[in-house]
Design a protein around this motif. Structure first.
Motif, mmCIF file in Angstrom:
data_model
loop_
_atom_site.group_PDB
_atom_site.id
_atom_site.type_symbol
_atom_site.label_atom_id
_atom_site.label_comp_id
_atom_site.label_asym_id
_atom_site.label_seq_id
_atom_site.Cartn_x
_atom_site.Cartn_y
_atom_site.Cartn_z
ATOM 1 N N ARG A 1 0.812 -1.206 0.000
ATOM 2 C CA ARG A 1 0.000 0.000 0.000
ATOM 3 C C ARG A 1 0.853 1.267 0.000
ATOM 4 O O ARG A 1 1.964 1.289 0.506
ATOM 5 C CB ARG A 1 -0.934 0.012 1.212
ATOM 6 C CG ARG A 1 -1.831 -1.210 1.295
ATOM 7 C CD ARG A 1 -2.650 -1.203 2.565
ATOM 8 N NE ARG A 1 -3.282 -2.504 2.766
ATOM 9 C CZ ARG A 1 -3.950 -2.846 3.852
ATOM 10 N NH1 ARG A 1 -4.073 -1.990 4.836
ATOM 11 N NH2 ARG A 1 -4.496 -4.036 3.949
ATOM 12 N N CYS B 1 -6.576 0.825 -4.917
ATOM 13 C CA CYS B 1 -7.939 0.870 -4.415
ATOM 14 C C CYS B 1 -8.880 0.550 -5.572
ATOM 15 O O CYS B 1 -8.464 0.512 -6.730
ATOM 16 C CB CYS B 1 -8.269 2.225 -3.801
ATOM 17 S SG CYS B 1 -8.009 3.629 -4.905
ATOM 18 N N TRP C 1 -15.953 2.993 -2.629
ATOM 19 C CA TRP C 1 -14.534 2.657 -2.774
ATOM 20 C C TRP C 1 -14.157 1.617 -1.738
ATOM 21 O O TRP C 1 -14.641 1.656 -0.605
ATOM 22 C CB TRP C 1 -13.658 3.894 -2.576
ATOM 23 C CG TRP C 1 -13.807 4.929 -3.638
ATOM 24 C CD1 TRP C 1 -14.786 5.875 -3.732
ATOM 25 C CD2 TRP C 1 -12.953 5.129 -4.755
ATOM 26 N NE1 TRP C 1 -14.614 6.647 -4.840
ATOM 27 C CE2 TRP C 1 -13.475 6.215 -5.495
ATOM 28 C CE3 TRP C 1 -11.802 4.498 -5.216
ATOM 29 C CZ2 TRP C 1 -12.885 6.676 -6.660
ATOM 30 C CZ3 TRP C 1 -11.206 4.963 -6.382
ATOM 31 C CH2 TRP C 1 -11.747 6.039 -7.084
ATOM 32 N N SER D 1 -10.481 -0.761 -0.381
ATOM 33 C CA SER D 1 -9.056 -1.044 -0.523
ATOM 34 C C SER D 1 -8.630 -1.872 0.673
ATOM 35 O O SER D 1 -9.365 -2.023 1.644
ATOM 36 C CB SER D 1 -8.232 0.252 -0.602
ATOM 37 O OG SER D 1 -8.344 0.982 0.601
#
Length: 267
Positions: free
Chosen positions: A49, A59, A86, A88
């Motif tokens: 990340r 993401c 969204w 992630s």
């Protein structure tokens, strides 16, 4: 009933500048889901990340592919129902699919350099078996006089309008590839082609030796749930559709390999 996977065979990669000038690669994928309630998850190791101005990459944006007469999907988020959301890292979101819902559009955003730790997306219909996860693929092609260039899964890796051959390549992406994808490359010093695992260079770099063939195969658990879609293009012979485990060669002697593409798709 299994979802109809419309991508990534026709996936296009779009590069746009992030606020901090870091290049962002957007990779869209489309899934037409049967009616039901689904839970969509992502998986990514913390090491992969990177955060830029409050946004964590990679993401995934979840939304609907606009289609006339079809309703937008409804995603259940902490703030209530929404037509997009969204995700992630290692979390998930529920989505309700009706008979007149539009197809699901998943857009993965990643930064250049995030090649070995990509998001793996899983789609599970509640009360049903898990749909095979989408597998992210990045083909790093070493091109004559141009060096390494990165291409998305299903995208032709080539020098574009320049008449330059490929010298070698490496495939990276979802963690599952490490133990499940193998490939080989033939060239003037390795006519038979040596099979190597994902993340390993096949061919050469900077020696001016053209690839004369390439092949891919899936092994292990991934081979039971996914299939390969790949092709190669030679200067004189043209395109050859690949068959898993078979080294694609030109019928013309010493015919350089000019382009190739590969994707790993759910069965």
């Amino acid at each position: 009933m299994q979802p109809n996977i419309l991508a990534p065979a026709d996936t296009t990669a779009v590069t746009t500048p992030a606020p901090s000038a870091d290049p962002v690669r957007a990779t869209p994928k489309v899934m037409a889901l049967p009616e039901g309630t689904y839970y969509i998850t992502t998986r990514l190791s913390a090491e992969g990340r990177q955060q830029i101005k409050g946004v964590t990459f990679p993401c995934v944006q979840l939304s609907s592919l606009p289609e006339p007469g079809r309703k937008a999907l409804q995603f259940l988020t902490p703030d209530g129902l929404s037509t997009s959301t969204w995700i992630s890292g290692s979390n998930g979101v529920a989505v309700l699919v009706t008979a007149d819902s539009a197809p699901l559009l998943l857009t993965t955003l990643s930064l250049n350099g995030q090649l070995s730790s990509q998001i793996s997306i899983g789609v599970q219909r509640l009360g049903d078996e898990t749909v095979p996860a989408t597998i992210d693929v990045r083909l790093v092609a070493h091109i004559q006089r141009m060096g390494d260039k990165v291409f998305a899964g299903g995208e032709w890796a080539s020098a574009g309008d320049h008449l330059l051959w490929l010298e070698g390549f490496t495939v990276v992406g979802s963690p599952e590839l490490a133990d499940s994808l193998e490939y080989c490359a033939a060239n003037p010093i390795d006519q038979a082609g040596t099979w190597v695992k994902a993340g390993t260079l096949a061919g050469t770099q900077g020696r001016g030796l053209p690839l004369l063939g390439a092949g891919f195969r899936l092994v292990g658990p991934l081979a039971a749930t996914h299939r390969l879609d790949y092709a190669v293009r030679f200067l004189r012979h043209g395109d050859i559709e690949g068959q898993a485990g078979v080294l694609c060669r030109s019928s013309q002697p010493q015919d350089p390999l000019m382009a190739m593409k590969v994707a790993v798709l759910p069965r």
